[in-house]
Design an enzyme around this catalytic site. Structure first.
Site, PDB file in Angstrom:
ATOM      1  N   SER A 145       0.853  -1.191   0.000  1.00 53.77           N
ATOM      2  CA  SER A 145       0.000   0.000   0.000  1.00 53.77           C
ATOM      3  C   SER A 145       0.885   1.236   0.000  1.00 53.77           C
ATOM      4  CB  SER A 145      -0.873   0.012   1.255  1.00 53.77           C
ATOM      5  OG  SER A 145      -1.414   1.304   1.468  1.00 53.77           O
ATOM      6  N   TYR A 160      -1.230  -0.919  10.160  1.00 54.08           N
ATOM      7  CA  TYR A 160      -1.425  -1.232   8.730  1.00 54.08           C
ATOM      8  C   TYR A 160      -0.189  -0.804   7.932  1.00 54.08           C
ATOM      9  CZ  TYR A 160      -3.776  -1.174   4.114  1.00 54.08           C
ATOM     10  OH  TYR A 160      -4.134  -1.385   2.791  1.00 54.08           O
ATOM     11  N   LYS A 164       2.189  -3.361   5.871  1.00 55.32           N
ATOM     12  CA  LYS A 164       2.362  -3.218   4.415  1.00 55.32           C
ATOM     13  C   LYS A 164       3.818  -2.935   4.068  1.00 55.32           C
ATOM     14  CE  LYS A 164      -1.846  -3.931   2.893  1.00 55.32           C
ATOM     15  NZ  LYS A 164      -2.143  -5.240   2.280  1.00 55.32           N
TER      16      LYS A 164
HETATM   17  N1  LIG Z   1      -8.793  -0.254  -1.401  1.00 58.09           N
HETATM   18  C1  LIG Z   1      -7.718   0.482  -1.184  1.00 58.09           C
HETATM   19  O1  LIG Z   1      -7.779   1.720  -1.168  1.00 58.09           O
HETATM   20  C2  LIG Z   1      -6.388  -0.199  -0.984  1.00 58.09           C
HETATM   21  C3  LIG Z   1      -5.230   0.588  -1.022  1.00 58.09           C
HETATM   22  C4  LIG Z   1      -3.985  -0.014  -0.836  1.00 58.09           C
HETATM   23  C5  LIG Z   1      -3.896  -1.379  -0.630  1.00 58.09           C
HETATM   24  N2  LIG Z   1      -5.042  -2.124  -0.593  1.00 58.09           N
HETATM   25  C6  LIG Z   1      -4.888  -3.567  -0.366  1.00 58.09           C
HETATM   26  O2  LIG Z   1      -5.481  -4.284  -1.419  1.00 58.09           O
HETATM   27  C7  LIG Z   1      -5.951  -5.552  -0.932  1.00 58.09           C
HETATM   28  C8  LIG Z   1      -7.399  -5.740  -1.317  1.00 58.09           C
HETATM   29  O3  LIG Z   1      -8.160  -4.709  -0.739  1.00 58.09           O
HETATM   30  P1  LIG Z   1      -9.642  -4.334  -1.206  1.00 58.09           P
HETATM   31  O4  LIG Z   1      -9.715  -2.861  -1.207  1.00 58.09           O
HETATM   32  O5  LIG Z   1     -10.029  -5.112  -2.405  1.00 58.09           O
HETATM   33  O6  LIG Z   1     -10.435  -4.838   0.082  1.00 58.09           O
HETATM   34  P2  LIG Z   1     -11.833  -5.585   0.238  1.00 58.09           P
HETATM   35  O7  LIG Z   1     -12.210  -5.398   1.669  1.00 58.09           O
HETATM   36  O8  LIG Z   1     -12.779  -5.171  -0.822  1.00 58.09           O
HETATM   37  O9  LIG Z   1     -11.421  -7.113  -0.008  1.00 58.09           O
HETATM   38  C9  LIG Z   1     -10.574  -7.797   0.873  1.00 58.09           C
HETATM   39  C10 LIG Z   1     -10.961  -9.264   0.851  1.00 58.09           C
HETATM   40  O10 LIG Z   1     -10.073  -9.956   1.718  1.00 58.09           O
HETATM   41  C11 LIG Z   1     -10.830 -10.920   2.428  1.00 58.09           C
HETATM   42  N3  LIG Z   1     -10.166 -11.233   3.692  1.00 58.09           N
HETATM   43  C12 LIG Z   1     -10.052 -10.468   4.800  1.00 58.09           C
HETATM   44  N4  LIG Z   1      -9.398 -11.133   5.756  1.00 58.09           N
HETATM   45  C13 LIG Z   1      -9.066 -12.342   5.235  1.00 58.09           C
HETATM   46  C14 LIG Z   1      -8.398 -13.488   5.741  1.00 58.09           C
HETATM   47  N5  LIG Z   1      -7.950 -13.530   6.998  1.00 58.09           N
HETATM   48  N6  LIG Z   1      -8.245 -14.557   4.916  1.00 58.09           N
HETATM   49  C15 LIG Z   1      -8.728 -14.537   3.665  1.00 58.09           C
HETATM   50  N7  LIG Z   1      -9.388 -13.500   3.136  1.00 58.09           N
HETATM   51  C16 LIG Z   1      -9.551 -12.410   3.915  1.00 58.09           C
HETATM   52  C17 LIG Z   1     -12.179 -10.264   2.675  1.00 58.09           C
HETATM   53  O11 LIG Z   1     -13.184 -11.224   2.931  1.00 58.09           O
HETATM   54  C18 LIG Z   1     -12.380  -9.527   1.358  1.00 58.09           C
HETATM   55  O12 LIG Z   1     -13.075 -10.317   0.419  1.00 58.09           O
HETATM   56  C19 LIG Z   1      -5.700  -5.519   0.576  1.00 58.09           C
HETATM   57  O13 LIG Z   1      -4.480  -6.166   0.860  1.00 58.09           O
HETATM   58  C20 LIG Z   1      -5.580  -4.045   0.891  1.00 58.09           C
HETATM   59  O14 LIG Z   1      -4.840  -3.794   2.051  1.00 58.09           O
HETATM   60  C21 LIG Z   1      -6.271  -1.562  -0.772  1.00 58.09           C
END
Ligand SMILES: NC(=O)c1ccc[n+]([C@@H]2O[C@H](COP(=O)([O-])OP(=O)(O)OC[C@H]3O[C@@H](n4cnc5c(N)ncnc54)[C@H](O)[C@@H]3O)[C@@H](O)[C@H]2O)c1
Length: 254
Positions: A145, A160, A164
């Site tokens: 991230s 977090y 990351k």
């Molecule tokens: N959305 C953003 O702005 C953003 C920015 C930077 C990084 N990220 C990273 O991208 C990745 C995806 O994020 P997103 O925005 O699609 O989130 P999201 O919440 O839409 O999806 C995350 C998914 O991970 C699953 N999950 C959570 N804990 C889990 C576990 N212990 N085992 C298996 N599955 C699990 C959840 O059920 C969910 O389906 C994450 O690693 C997040 O940190 C997101």
């Protein structure tokens, strides 16, 4: 075709979220011809993603799997090898966040956030490596991230950011161990992406405020993040390892 993944087998974690990055990654990999194993805590979401990918003409499987449960991970890896005979690509995408300041952060908060993001990446990578080492080929792409690089200030707390950032360091160290065996470890570091990870907290006014300082003046789409993952998962990225691609609209420039 550049970046063909035809015949490759990929596992994507945290890919059951209906508007999530994981689902877009699965569809992008499938669109390039990879067979995809979809994992998530939410089995119904995983099944929906897998069905959408199957509609693109590839083979898919969906499993409920908690990335901090080593036994469940081993079962997914075992079933994948039974079904497809190999694992070429792992995308450690599962992640959670929490907007909390350190003084209000409990030890349990710390453990939960660091475990799912960082320990999950370690456990799943460790579980697929024997199969990758056997074939002398592998692509692991981890989801970091922008918070890792700019010290938070986006949405999640310091736990977090630390997790990351740990993912980046873990990837670099592991790269040195396995690059001689044809396995690359890279990361994608997104900025704000329009998904449900923040629990749909933002109304339109908040979104405008959140994006005001981003040079691109908008959030990323999950598809834009998935495209970077797809590239790092390809044969063509074979001389890139221990690196990360920023997909952050210019909100942090190294
Ligand atoms: N959305 C953003 O702005 C953003 C920015 C930077 C990084 N990220 C990273 O991208 C990745 C995806 O994020 P997103 O925005 O699609 O989130 P999201 O919440 O839409 O999806 C995350 C998914 O991970 C699953 N999950 C959570 N804990 C889990 C576990 N212990 N085992 C298996 N599955 C699990 C959840 O059920 C969910 O389906 C994450 O690693 C997040 O940190 C997101």
């Amino acid at each position: 075709m550049l970046f063909s993944l035809k015949g490759r087998t990929a596992i994507v974690t945290g890919a059951g979220s209906r508007r999530g990055i994981g689902r877009s990654i699965v569809l992008a990999l499938a669109g390039q011809g990879a067979n995809v194993v979809v994992c998530d805590l939410d089995p119904d979401g995983a099944k929906e993603t897998a069905a959408a990918a199957a509609a693109l003409g590839v083979k898919t499987e969906a499993y409920k799997c908690n990335v901090v449960n080593e036994q469940e991970i081993k079962e997914v890896v075992g079933k994948t090898l039974e079904k497809f005979g190999k694992i070429d690509i792992l995308v450690n995408n599962a992640g959670i966040t929490q907007p909390v300041k350190v003084l209000s952060m409990s030890e349990a908060d710390w453990d939960r956030i660091v475990d799912v993001n960082l320990k999950g990446t370690f456990l799943f990578s460790k579980a697929v490596l024997p199969a990758m080492l056997e074939k002398g080929y592998g692509r692991i792409v981890n989801m970091s991230s922008v918070s890792a690089k700019r010290g938070g200030g986006v949405f999640g707390g310091a736990h977090y950011s630390a997790a990351k950032s740990g993912i980046l360091a873990f990837g670099k160290a592991l790269s040195r161990e396995v690059a001689p065996n044809g396995i690359t470890i890279n990361a994608v570091a997104p900025g704000l992406v329009a998904t449900d990870i923040r629990g749909g907290l933002e109304d339109e006014e908040t979104q405008v405020k959140m994006t005001a300082d981003i040079p691109c003046r908008r959030m990323a789409t999950p598809e834009e993040v998935a495209a970077a993952v797809c590239f790092l998962a390809s044969d063509e990225a074979g001389y890139i390892t221990g690196e990360e691609i920023d997909v952050n609209g210019g909100s942090h420039m190294d």
